[in-house]
Write a protein that holds these residues in place. Structure first.
Motif, PDB file in Angstrom:
ATOM      1  N   LEU A 138      -5.010  -1.347   0.203  1.00  0.00           N
ATOM      2  CA  LEU A 138      -5.991  -0.312  -0.130  1.00  0.00           C
ATOM      3  C   LEU A 138      -5.551   1.074   0.337  1.00  0.00           C
ATOM      4  O   LEU A 138      -6.122   2.076  -0.088  1.00  0.00           O
ATOM      5  CB  LEU A 138      -7.342  -0.660   0.500  1.00  0.00           C
ATOM      6  CG  LEU A 138      -8.025  -1.927  -0.023  1.00  0.00           C
ATOM      7  CD1 LEU A 138      -9.295  -2.208   0.768  1.00  0.00           C
ATOM      8  CD2 LEU A 138      -8.332  -1.804  -1.511  1.00  0.00           C
ATOM      9  N   VAL A 139      -4.537   1.128   1.193  1.00  0.00           N
ATOM     10  CA  VAL A 139      -4.011   2.422   1.640  1.00  0.00           C
ATOM     11  C   VAL A 139      -3.466   3.213   0.456  1.00  0.00           C
ATOM     12  O   VAL A 139      -3.349   4.444   0.509  1.00  0.00           O
ATOM     13  CB  VAL A 139      -2.914   2.188   2.709  1.00  0.00           C
ATOM     14  CG1 VAL A 139      -2.234   3.495   3.104  1.00  0.00           C
ATOM     15  CG2 VAL A 139      -3.515   1.522   3.935  1.00  0.00           C
ATOM     16  N   LEU A 140      -3.161   2.499  -0.632  1.00  0.00           N
ATOM     17  CA  LEU A 140      -2.640   3.148  -1.829  1.00  0.00           C
ATOM     18  C   LEU A 140      -3.661   4.074  -2.479  1.00  0.00           C
ATOM     19  O   LEU A 140      -3.291   4.999  -3.207  1.00  0.00           O
ATOM     20  CB  LEU A 140      -2.213   2.064  -2.840  1.00  0.00           C
ATOM     21  CG  LEU A 140      -1.592   2.528  -4.162  1.00  0.00           C
ATOM     22  CD1 LEU A 140      -0.301   3.298  -3.903  1.00  0.00           C
ATOM     23  CD2 LEU A 140      -1.319   1.330  -5.064  1.00  0.00           C
ATOM     24  N   LEU A 141      -4.958   3.874  -2.224  1.00  0.00           N
ATOM     25  CA  LEU A 141      -5.993   4.679  -2.855  1.00  0.00           C
ATOM     26  C   LEU A 141      -5.828   6.154  -2.493  1.00  0.00           C
ATOM     27  O   LEU A 141      -5.587   6.490  -1.332  1.00  0.00           O
ATOM     28  CB  LEU A 141      -7.377   4.196  -2.428  1.00  0.00           C
ATOM     29  CG  LEU A 141      -7.764   2.778  -2.878  1.00  0.00           C
ATOM     30  CD1 LEU A 141      -9.111   2.390  -2.282  1.00  0.00           C
ATOM     31  CD2 LEU A 141      -7.805   2.696  -4.403  1.00  0.00           C
TER      32      LEU A 141
ATOM     33  N   ALA B  32      -6.491   3.359   6.555  1.00  0.00           N
ATOM     34  CA  ALA B  32      -5.488   2.921   7.530  1.00  0.00           C
ATOM     35  C   ALA B  32      -6.047   2.971   8.951  1.00  0.00           C
ATOM     36  O   ALA B  32      -5.812   2.059   9.753  1.00  0.00           O
ATOM     37  CB  ALA B  32      -4.238   3.801   7.423  1.00  0.00           C
TER      38      ALA B  32
ATOM     39  N   SER C  61       5.027   8.778   2.787  1.00  0.00           N
ATOM     40  CA  SER C  61       3.721   9.239   2.316  1.00  0.00           C
ATOM     41  C   SER C  61       3.278  10.473   3.086  1.00  0.00           C
ATOM     42  O   SER C  61       2.585  11.330   2.558  1.00  0.00           O
ATOM     43  CB  SER C  61       2.692   8.114   2.471  1.00  0.00           C
ATOM     44  OG  SER C  61       2.638   7.673   3.818  1.00  0.00           O
TER      45      SER C  61
ATOM     46  N   THR D  37      -8.493   8.593   0.219  1.00  0.00           N
ATOM     47  CA  THR D  37      -9.115   7.732   1.237  1.00  0.00           C
ATOM     48  C   THR D  37      -8.101   6.871   1.969  1.00  0.00           C
ATOM     49  O   THR D  37      -8.446   6.223   2.959  1.00  0.00           O
ATOM     50  CB  THR D  37     -10.168   6.813   0.590  1.00  0.00           C
ATOM     51  OG1 THR D  37      -9.536   6.006  -0.415  1.00  0.00           O
ATOM     52  CG2 THR D  37     -11.278   7.624  -0.047  1.00  0.00           C
ATOM     53  N   GLY D  38      -6.851   6.846   1.488  1.00  0.00           N
ATOM     54  CA  GLY D  38      -5.838   5.984   2.079  1.00  0.00           C
ATOM     55  C   GLY D  38      -5.668   6.140   3.585  1.00  0.00           C
ATOM     56  O   GLY D  38      -5.737   5.154   4.331  1.00  0.00           O
TER      57      GLY D  38
ATOM     58  N   GLY E 284       0.811  -1.212   0.000  1.00  0.00           N
ATOM     59  CA  GLY E 284       0.000   0.000   0.000  1.00  0.00           C
ATOM     60  C   GLY E 284       0.845   1.263   0.000  1.00  0.00           C
ATOM     61  O   GLY E 284       0.351   2.345  -0.339  1.00  0.00           O
ATOM     62  N   GLN E 285       2.115   1.127   0.377  1.00  0.00           N
ATOM     63  CA  GLN E 285       3.026   2.266   0.363  1.00  0.00           C
ATOM     64  C   GLN E 285       3.934   2.235  -0.865  1.00  0.00           C
ATOM     65  O   GLN E 285       4.998   2.855  -0.874  1.00  0.00           O
ATOM     66  CB  GLN E 285       3.898   2.230   1.636  1.00  0.00           C
ATOM     67  CG  GLN E 285       3.134   2.341   2.935  1.00  0.00           C
ATOM     68  CD  GLN E 285       2.510   3.711   3.125  1.00  0.00           C
ATOM     69  OE1 GLN E 285       3.056   4.713   2.670  1.00  0.00           O
ATOM     70  NE2 GLN E 285       1.382   3.763   3.801  1.00  0.00           N
TER      71      GLN E 285
END
Length: 216
Positions: A124-127, A135, A202, A130-131, A54-55
């Motif tokens: 899904l944190v990649l979105l 988280a 991030s 909304t990431g 996700g990162q």
């Protein structure tokens, strides 16, 4: 092909255990019967790898080579196992403090490892946008799953188990915060060691995006 049958059975047990943990089912550990520590450790490794995936934007911004990127994802998986070990120690200590007695750490650790199952969705944190919210949801989900899994292991009521679980999780977060923001900057040093590049996180990207644009 006995090895293939064993691998298939292991994957079935792994996914069934994770699914039960995602549903905060206190009987999730029963799905891992027959594989000892392999399933709980596998769940934590997948969780850490998913969170690191996700990162992946951070890895891209830092221009991390593919080989080092894979190494970083693998290290993140092993890091989750280490964090689970710390959390289990904290659960053990708080249970002794609050209840007056506690199960051995070797009995607590499998439940803590399986409690990392919600982080399987860490990719899904990649979105965008909304990431960070995702988280936070995963963190809360982890606490709930851990609470349900630890209640029968601790052999206490749910209220006491929640107190122990929440306290151990908060202490783990505090340790992580200190490790990240201490003068030693342990996380940044580890990132540089694994990736061979400067640690642009991030959080740095979000700060840069929200910074005011100076007039020319």
């Amino acid at each position: 092909m006995i090895w293939w049958d064993v691998a298939a059975d292991y994957l079935v047990a792994l996914f069934r255990t994770a699914r039960q943990a995602l549903g905060a089912n206190p009987d999730a550990l029963q799905q891992a019967a027959g594989f000892g520590w392999a399933v709980p450790i596998g769940i934590a490794i997948v969780a850490g790898a998913s969170m690191m995936t996700g990162q992946s934007l951070v890895l891209a911004i830092n221009r991390v080579p593919r080989r080092r990127g894979v190494l970083t994802v693998a290290a993140a998986g092993l890091g989750s196992v280490a964090v689970a070990g710390l959390e289990a120690v904290l659960v053990w200590g708080l249970a002794r403090l609050i209840v007056g007695e506690s199960r051995p750490i070797t009995e607590l650790l499998p439940a803590v490892l399986v409690g990392f199952a919600p982080y399987w969705l860490g990719f899904l944190v990649l979105l965008p946008y909304t990431g960070p919210g995702i988280a936070r949801v995963l963190q809360i989900w982890h606490v709930i799953a851990l609470w349900m899994l630890l209640t029968p292991v601790l052999g206490t009521d749910r209220g006491t188990a929640l107190l122990v679980t929440a306290g151990a999780w908060l202490a783990t977060v505090a340790v992580d915060f200190v490790a990240e923001h201490s003068p030693l900057r342990l996380r940044e040093r580890l990132f540089r060691l694994l990736t061979g590049s400067k640690a642009t996180t991030s959080r740095d990207l979000m700060a840069a995006a929200s910074a005011p644009v100076l007039p020319q």
